[in-house]
Design an enzyme around this catalytic site. Structure first.
Site, short mmCIF file in Angstrom:
data_model
loop_
_atom_site.label_atom_id
_atom_site.label_comp_id
_atom_site.label_asym_id
_atom_site.label_seq_id
_atom_site.Cartn_x
_atom_site.Cartn_y
_atom_site.Cartn_z
N ARG A 128 43.18 47.38 37.24
CA ARG A 128 42.75 46.12 38.69
C ARG A 128 41.20 47.28 39.11
NH1 ARG A 128 47.04 46.03 43.99
NH2 ARG A 128 46.78 48.52 44.06
N ARG A 157 39.79 50.21 43.48
CA ARG A 157 40.21 50.95 44.65
C ARG A 157 40.04 51.78 44.70
NH1 ARG A 157 45.24 47.39 46.86
NH2 ARG A 157 46.21 50.09 47.23
#
Ligand code: ADP
Ligand code: ADP
Length: 212
Positions: A128, A157
């Site tokens: 991601r 993240r």
């Protein structure tokens, strides 16, 4: 129209939420996004939330219920409707949400439950990437931004590291089941097969939401 979107971390909630709110003109309320924005602004609440998020743990219910209540009470939400993403994540939050909606004279129209084989999630989360400027979510392999994109324009993240992902999945699997059950009893749950590619998942969701 007032909706919830549920699913394990990496199921595709954020990706589908962005498409749903565009299609139906409702407001996207993501507790994870609200916490990340509080962290970026270094507010007191952000600093507290970060201490939990970095470990892959849930932010305490009273903090989370508070920010959701505040957001749902704003005028744009009652005018346009909402899609809650990442909340509720505990049965206590589900009960709190029932009370908040009653207080605000709102009803829930449906719960979209994105069902994904947990073995796919690690790969989804580890790939991601998020566009720094717009916050838009992509995937290095499954949903890359335009060809030849500059990696420096994107970030990963903190909590998508494999060690943290495992903890998040364990917590979410354990806490998630009673919440779905809570909404099944109210006959509000629509199960969506989330293993398919992004556009196919969206097509299934549009069909369900259009019928509400
Ligand atoms: P994911 O992509 O894993 O579903 P989110 O962006 O929804 O992630 O959440 C990231 C983190 O933010 C969670 O691991 C948790 O620490 C915190 N968080 C988000 N929503 C909630 C919530 N409803 N209750 C408690 N903590 C939350
Ligand atoms: P969540 O909000 O549920 O944690 P995201 O929407 O952020 O999930 O999706 C997690 C990752 O998987 C992102 O990198 C996203 O681009 C990718 N992704 C989302 N849906 C799919 C799908 N149907 N197939 C493959 N990859 C997907």
């Amino acid at each position: 129209m007032n909706l919830l979107i549920m699913g394990l971390p990496g199921a595709g909630k954020g990706t589908q939420a962005a498409k749903i709110v565009e299609e139906f003109g409702i407001i996207h309320i993501s507790t994870g996004d609200m916490f990340r924005s509080a962290i970026a602004n270094q507010t007191k609440m952000g600093i507290l939330a970060k201490s939990y998020m970095d470990k892959g743990e849930l932010v305490p219910d009273e903090v989370t219920n508070g920010i959701v209540k505040e957001r749902l009470a704003q005028a744009d939400v009652s005018e346009k409707g909402f899609l809650l993403d990442g909340y509720p994540r505990t049965i206590e939050q589900a009960n709190a949400l029932d009370d908040i909606l009653t207080d605000l004279n709102m009803v829930l129209d449906g719960v979209i439950n994105i069902d994904v084989d947990p073995s796919l999630l690690l790969e989804r989360l580890s790939g991601r990437i998020i566009h720094k400027e717009t916050g838009e979510t992509f995937h290095k392999v499954f949903n890359p931004p335009a060809a030849g994109y500059d990696e420096n324009d994107y970030y990963q993240r903190e909590d998508d590291k494999p060690e943290t992902v495992k903890r998040r999945l364990d917590i979410n699997i354990e806490q998630g089941a009673p919440i779905i059950e809570h909404y099944r009893q109210k006959d509000l749950v629509y199960d969506i097969a989330g293993n398919n590619e992004i556009d196919l998942v969206f097509k299934d969701i549009v069909e369900v939401v259009s019928s509400l």
